[in-house]
Design a protein around this motif. Structure first.
Motif, PDB file in Angstrom:
ATOM      1  N   PRO A 146      -0.713  12.594  13.354  1.00  0.00           N
ATOM      2  CA  PRO A 146      -1.700  12.644  14.418  1.00  0.00           C
ATOM      3  C   PRO A 146      -2.497  11.257  14.354  1.00  0.00           C
ATOM      4  O   PRO A 146      -2.722  10.666  13.143  1.00  0.00           O
ATOM      5  CB  PRO A 146      -2.521  13.614  14.029  1.00  0.00           C
ATOM      6  N   GLN A 147      -2.959  10.795  15.622  1.00  0.00           N
ATOM      7  CA  GLN A 147      -3.601   9.426  15.541  1.00  0.00           C
ATOM      8  C   GLN A 147      -4.725   9.288  14.906  1.00  0.00           C
ATOM      9  O   GLN A 147      -5.048   8.470  14.184  1.00  0.00           O
ATOM     10  CB  GLN A 147      -3.901   8.848  17.173  1.00  0.00           C
ATOM     11  N   ASN A 148      -5.594  10.431  14.730  1.00  0.00           N
ATOM     12  CA  ASN A 148      -6.981  10.415  14.083  1.00  0.00           C
ATOM     13  C   ASN A 148      -6.670   9.982  12.536  1.00  0.00           C
ATOM     14  O   ASN A 148      -7.493   9.265  12.175  1.00  0.00           O
ATOM     15  CB  ASN A 148      -7.621  11.688  14.334  1.00  0.00           C
ATOM     16  N   PHE A 149      -5.660  10.762  12.134  1.00  0.00           N
ATOM     17  CA  PHE A 149      -5.374  10.477  10.775  1.00  0.00           C
ATOM     18  C   PHE A 149      -4.598   9.105  10.635  1.00  0.00           C
ATOM     19  O   PHE A 149      -5.056   8.494   9.316  1.00  0.00           O
ATOM     20  CB  PHE A 149      -4.386  11.433  10.319  1.00  0.00           C
ATOM     21  N   GLN A 150      -3.777   8.524  11.313  1.00  0.00           N
ATOM     22  CA  GLN A 150      -3.436   7.486  11.082  1.00  0.00           C
ATOM     23  C   GLN A 150      -4.307   6.345  10.983  1.00  0.00           C
ATOM     24  O   GLN A 150      -4.469   5.524  10.231  1.00  0.00           O
ATOM     25  CB  GLN A 150      -2.393   7.009  12.383  1.00  0.00           C
ATOM     26  N   HIS A 157      -6.064   3.169   3.188  1.00  0.00           N
ATOM     27  CA  HIS A 157      -5.131   3.224   2.303  1.00  0.00           C
ATOM     28  C   HIS A 157      -4.078   1.951   2.627  1.00  0.00           C
ATOM     29  O   HIS A 157      -3.325   1.461   1.693  1.00  0.00           O
ATOM     30  CB  HIS A 157      -4.284   4.453   1.964  1.00  0.00           C
ATOM     31  N   GLY A 158      -4.415   1.411   3.676  1.00  0.00           N
ATOM     32  CA  GLY A 158      -3.731  -0.124   4.067  1.00  0.00           C
ATOM     33  C   GLY A 158      -2.583   0.530   4.921  1.00  0.00           C
ATOM     34  O   GLY A 158      -1.977   1.617   4.916  1.00  0.00           O
ATOM     35  N   VAL A 162       0.439   3.655   5.087  1.00  0.00           N
ATOM     36  CA  VAL A 162       0.701   4.720   5.931  1.00  0.00           C
ATOM     37  C   VAL A 162       1.904   4.613   6.988  1.00  0.00           C
ATOM     38  O   VAL A 162       2.429   5.481   7.415  1.00  0.00           O
ATOM     39  CB  VAL A 162      -0.728   4.460   6.743  1.00  0.00           C
ATOM     40  N   ALA A 163       2.213   3.221   7.112  1.00  0.00           N
ATOM     41  CA  ALA A 163       3.339   3.068   7.729  1.00  0.00           C
ATOM     42  C   ALA A 163       4.633   3.870   7.255  1.00  0.00           C
ATOM     43  O   ALA A 163       5.462   4.350   7.893  1.00  0.00           O
ATOM     44  CB  ALA A 163       3.911   1.628   8.013  1.00  0.00           C
ATOM     45  N   ALA A 164       4.617   4.064   5.945  1.00  0.00           N
ATOM     46  CA  ALA A 164       5.780   4.792   5.481  1.00  0.00           C
ATOM     47  C   ALA A 164       5.467   6.412   5.189  1.00  0.00           C
ATOM     48  O   ALA A 164       6.310   7.043   4.644  1.00  0.00           O
ATOM     49  CB  ALA A 164       5.816   4.415   3.737  1.00  0.00           C
ATOM     50  N   SER A 411       4.044   7.873  -0.228  1.00  0.00           N
ATOM     51  CA  SER A 411       4.877   6.919  -0.355  1.00  0.00           C
ATOM     52  C   SER A 411       4.939   6.061  -1.461  1.00  0.00           C
ATOM     53  O   SER A 411       5.821   5.374  -1.595  1.00  0.00           O
ATOM     54  CB  SER A 411       4.339   5.937   0.809  1.00  0.00           C
ATOM     55  N   MET A 412       4.428   6.648  -2.644  1.00  0.00           N
ATOM     56  CA  MET A 412       4.321   6.114  -3.861  1.00  0.00           C
ATOM     57  C   MET A 412       5.172   7.064  -4.934  1.00  0.00           C
ATOM     58  O   MET A 412       5.141   8.044  -4.687  1.00  0.00           O
ATOM     59  CB  MET A 412       2.810   6.026  -4.279  1.00  0.00           C
TER      60      MET A 412
END
Length: 433
Positions: A146-150, A157-158, A162-164, A411-412
């Motif tokens: 969801p956009q709000n979380f993105q 977190h950068g 987030v892209a991952a 993503s880590m």
């Protein structure tokens, strides 16, 4: 359901629809088990349909907006759940066949007295979806979060991390286990790889958890690699009295017992505590178990260490619980922050001089993590932050923040390991002498 005249595959679809409907209504997702669907192949297929529908929720939302001119019909039983399962199959699980997606969807709707009048609508929508399936299959993965979380997570977190996240969501979570002992033969029998310390990972498996080597004799327990970090970072005195707050289902309790502490496990949920007790019995551990509200608990003596895995939004677990992306609101998170502060304020009173307190949450929300830690430092003069050093997390140094917190992301992963880990926040405090 389960009538001899029912088409093949209808029974599992009806069960899958009921489970998905419950999750859409706000329940926590748990895969179907043998008691709910006995045949292992049917169960695996039903769970695959449900998890695909949940992981692809954002993309399926867009499809439904296109296909349904007047919005979701009110009081329509399993209509939405069956529709989402069928769209997931048509667009993202082509190996299962388009014909069965259409046919079984209509048959499932006919079995529901509150939805059977919508059978024609279901058929028409799915035929339109089938004709657009190639285009739908190319929908952007950004729709999955969801956009709000993105926006919020990018700020926290950068952009790169987030892209991952969509890829991590689609991949899901591997099975991580914490071992009671460093047994190379057991690791080999499990087909696992070492991750960090006593955590091992099984990337793919064809057996249920309770059929894996070492389960019956309590040689390991299921615990995500990130969830296993907080107990390792508790710096209480050897053999000291330790309180595991909000302890169920008991992974951290087991770790603390393995480390030699005298452990009290507290939780307010009696049902979850029964699960903790069963897990401890299988593992051969015997903590003191207390059922109590953490904000009302009054221990008879102070503790040398406290591990507070606070109730939270659990947004860091979206790889195995995709529904948290759509169930969590700003007001919901704000309510949890108040509870976290209330429990923390109580817990710090139960700590011996020089004692260690770990605060952690499986959340990606700064309000539940970094901001709680900063609040605690400002509010409680008797506590001091004890920064976590890079030497304490070899292979996962990137998770340590400049403040000395630990912040893991989906993503880590530790160096040389694939598959990601849950989003977790960890801060360590010590009561001043």
């Amino acid at each position: 359901m389960n009538k001899k005249s029912d088409p093949a595959g209808l029974g599992l679809r009806l069960i899958a629809a009921q489970r998905l409907r419950a999750v859409l209504g706000g329940e926590h997702f748990a895969p179907l088990n043998a008691g709910e669907l006995a045949d292992g192949r049917d169960r695996a297929l039903a769970n695959r349909l449900i998890t695909t529908a949940l992981r692809r929720h954002g993309q399926i939302d867009l499809m439904i907006d296109e296909l349904l001119d007047k919005g979701m019909p009110a009081k329509s039983g399993t209509f939405e759940a069956v529709l989402r399962l069928s769209l997931a199959q048509l667009v993202f699980l082509p190996d299962l066949g388009a014909h069965s997606a259409l046919f079984l969807a209509v048959e499932a709707i006919k079995r529901d007295s509150k939805a059977r009048h919508l059978a024609g609508l279901m058929n028409a929508m799915l035929r339109r979806a089938q004709s657009n399936s190639a285009r739908y299959g190319l929908l952007e993965d950004e729709l999955l979060v969801p956009q709000n979380f993105q926006d919020k997570w990018t700020a926290a977190h950068g952009t790169e991390a987030v892209a991952a996240f969509p890829e991590a969501l689609l991949e899901g979570a591997p099975l991580d286990l914490t071992l009671k002992s460093n047994d190379a033969d057991l690791i080999s029998a499990l087909g696992a790889e070492r991750v960090l310390a006593d955590t091992v990972r099984i990337e793919s498996r064809d057996r249920p958890v309770d059929a894996l080597p070492g389960y019956d004799d309590g040689q390991w327990w299921v615990q995500d690699a990130a969830s296993a970090l907080p107990a390792r970072l508790l710096a209480a005195k050897p053999g000291g009295r330790v309180l595991d707050l909000c302890a169920a289902p008991g992974g951290k309790t087991a770790q603390l017992l393995k480390a030699g502490y005298d452990v009290t496990a507290l939780d307010s949920d009696g049902g979850r505590l029964e699960r903790l007790k069963a897990n401890m019995t299988r593992l051969g551990y015997a903590p003191a178990v207390v059922e109590a509200d953490a904000t009302q608990y009054a221990p008879e003596a102070l503790f040398d260490g406290i591990l507070l895995d606070a109730p939270c939004s659990a947004t860091g677990t979206f790889r195995r619980h995709p529904e948290v992306l759509w169930h969590r609101s700003a007001s919901d998170i704000a309510g949890r922050v108040k509870l976290q502060q209330a429990i923390f304020a109580k817990a710090r009173k139960w700590l011996e001089s020089g004692g260690s307190l770990i605060y952690c949450v499986c959340s990606l929300e700064p309000e539940e993590g970094e901001e709680i830690a900063a609040w605690a430092q400002k509010t409680f003069a008797e506590l001091e932050l004890k920064p976590i050093a890079a030497t304490e997390l070899p292979g996962l140094e990137a998770a340590i923040t400049p403040e000395g917190y630990v912040r893991t992301l989906p993503s880590m992963a530790p160096a040389g390991v694939s598959g990601g880990m849950d989003g977790f926040f960890i801060a360590r405090f010590q009561r001043k002498n």
